[in-house]
Design an enzyme around this catalytic site. Structure first.
Site, mmCIF file in Angstrom:
data_model
loop_
_atom_site.group_PDB
_atom_site.id
_atom_site.type_symbol
_atom_site.label_atom_id
_atom_site.label_comp_id
_atom_site.label_asym_id
_atom_site.label_seq_id
_atom_site.Cartn_x
_atom_site.Cartn_y
_atom_site.Cartn_z
ATOM 1 N N GLU A 161 12.845 0.661 -2.238
ATOM 2 C CA GLU A 161 11.505 0.486 -1.662
ATOM 3 C C GLU A 161 10.885 -0.786 -2.224
ATOM 4 O O GLU A 161 10.947 -1.039 -3.425
ATOM 5 C CB GLU A 161 10.653 1.712 -2.006
ATOM 6 C CG GLU A 161 9.197 1.613 -1.623
ATOM 7 C CD GLU A 161 8.403 2.824 -2.118
ATOM 8 O OE1 GLU A 161 7.162 2.739 -2.135
ATOM 9 O OE2 GLU A 161 9.023 3.848 -2.505
ATOM 10 N N ASP A 207 7.186 -2.456 -2.184
ATOM 11 C CA ASP A 207 5.780 -2.345 -1.812
ATOM 12 C C ASP A 207 5.153 -3.729 -1.732
ATOM 13 O O ASP A 207 4.926 -4.376 -2.756
ATOM 14 C CB ASP A 207 5.019 -1.489 -2.822
ATOM 15 C CG ASP A 207 5.503 -0.048 -2.863
ATOM 16 O OD1 ASP A 207 6.137 0.379 -1.886
ATOM 17 O OD2 ASP A 207 5.235 0.643 -3.859
ATOM 18 N N GLU A 231 -0.221 -2.207 -1.863
ATOM 19 C CA GLU A 231 -0.867 -0.914 -2.053
ATOM 20 C C GLU A 231 -2.247 -1.244 -2.600
ATOM 21 O O GLU A 231 -2.368 -1.762 -3.714
ATOM 22 C CB GLU A 231 -0.087 -0.027 -3.022
ATOM 23 C CG GLU A 231 1.222 0.479 -2.436
ATOM 24 C CD GLU A 231 1.894 1.494 -3.338
ATOM 25 O OE1 GLU A 231 2.017 2.650 -2.925
ATOM 26 O OE2 GLU A 231 2.291 1.106 -4.459
ATOM 27 N N HIS A 263 10.650 -1.207 -6.209
ATOM 28 C CA HIS A 263 11.209 0.072 -6.632
ATOM 29 C C HIS A 263 12.714 0.070 -6.326
ATOM 30 O O HIS A 263 13.151 0.601 -5.309
ATOM 31 C CB HIS A 263 10.548 1.239 -5.898
ATOM 32 C CG HIS A 263 9.096 1.419 -6.198
ATOM 33 N ND1 HIS A 263 8.641 2.175 -7.256
ATOM 34 C CD2 HIS A 263 7.992 0.938 -5.562
ATOM 35 C CE1 HIS A 263 7.316 2.175 -7.270
ATOM 36 N NE2 HIS A 263 6.900 1.425 -6.255
#
Length: 279
Positions: free
Chosen positions: A230, A232, A235, A246
């Site tokens: 993942e 990001d 956020e 991640h």
């Protein structure tokens, strides 16, 4: 990787629950969204993409009637086992206009607006039944987002995950990406369906710690998780934002089982993915 967005607050922003049969009661519609691919030599070219909601927001019912396959527990007649459940239960389509009227997801000029509390998690499609894959090595990715109405404590997210391009479409899951199936991330979520099969074994609530270190019961959920890398990109709310990688010890999505494999930070198990991330 498939581009996807999730929103738990009112935000205008650019922008995979695994599933089973296709519902017969209504057609599936998608929101339309234009993006641009730009090069120094050729300038910018507009691409027409589509936005589809995650399967977890859809009505899941028996394929030849109107009975829910899952409430707090799985229907014992429709879902005596994972494979039978996948064959008897269907994801219902959502017409494009109902994305807005029922789920507060609205197409705007070159973007999408998601409004709390109803807006679903959404993904970008390249075609009617395949997710948009972004290959960003040596490239720039830019977007605009309006976080002005999103207060502290809320989170709007735009991120990439390593979902299968077809949404994990197979014999038990003919719905595929067109109906928003195939989601995974680095938290190894315990989706309702994984690999087309109902994630019903070991279905129960479990304890978890809040940020205030209070123990609460969450779920219920099945015993399997679905892990993948993942990234990001955003956020954030109107007070703060984060950019977080991640990574996982994997080169493709993986079904996990148990605390050691899926990870349980409260119990000291890191799992196969970096849940906290670095960034």
């Amino acid at each position: 990787m498939a581009s996807m967005a999730r929103c738990v607050g009112a935000a205008g922003m650019l922008s995979a629950a695994l599933g089973q049969q296709v519902g017969p009661l209504g057609p599936e519609g998608h929101l339309r969204m234009a993006i641009e691919q730009c090069t120094t030599a050729g300038g910018c070219v507009t691409e027409d993409t589509q936005i589809v909601m995650d399967m977890n927001w859809r009505w899941l019912h028996n394929i030849d009637a109107y009975n829910n396959c899952l409430t707090d527990s799985w229907d014992p007649e429709l879902c005596p086992d994972p494979e039978t459940c996948a064959k008897k239960c269907a994801l219902e389509g959502v017409a494009a206009e109902k994305y807005t009227s029922d789920y507060l997801a609205t197409a705007i000029d070159k973007g999408i607006k998601l409004e709390f509390p109803k807006a679903p998690r959404v993904y970008m499609l390249d075609t009617e039944d395949k997710y948009k894959l972004f290959k960003l090595k040596n490239k720039e990715f830019t977007f605009d987002v309006d976080l002005s109405t999103l207060p502290c404590g809320m989170n709007a997210a735009l991120y990439f995950v390593e979902m299968p391009e077809d949404g994990g479409k197979n014999e038990l899951n003919p719905a595929g990406a067109k109906y928003g199936t195939g989601y995974c991330d680095a938290q190894c979520p315990h989706m309702k369906f994984i690999g087309g099969k109902a994630n019903m074994l070991g279905w129960k609530k479990h304890s978890a710690l809040t940020p205030e270190l209070e123990e609460v019961m969450v779920g219920p959920e099945g015993k399997f998780g679905y892990c993948c890398a993942e990234m990001d990109i955003l956020e954030a709310n109107n007070a703060a934002g984060a950019y977080t990688a991640h990574p996982c010890k994997l080169e493709e999505p993986k079904v996990c089982q148990g605390k050691e494999e899926c990870g349980d930070k409260d119990a000291g198990y890191t799992g196969v993915c970096d849940k906290d991330g670095c960034g």
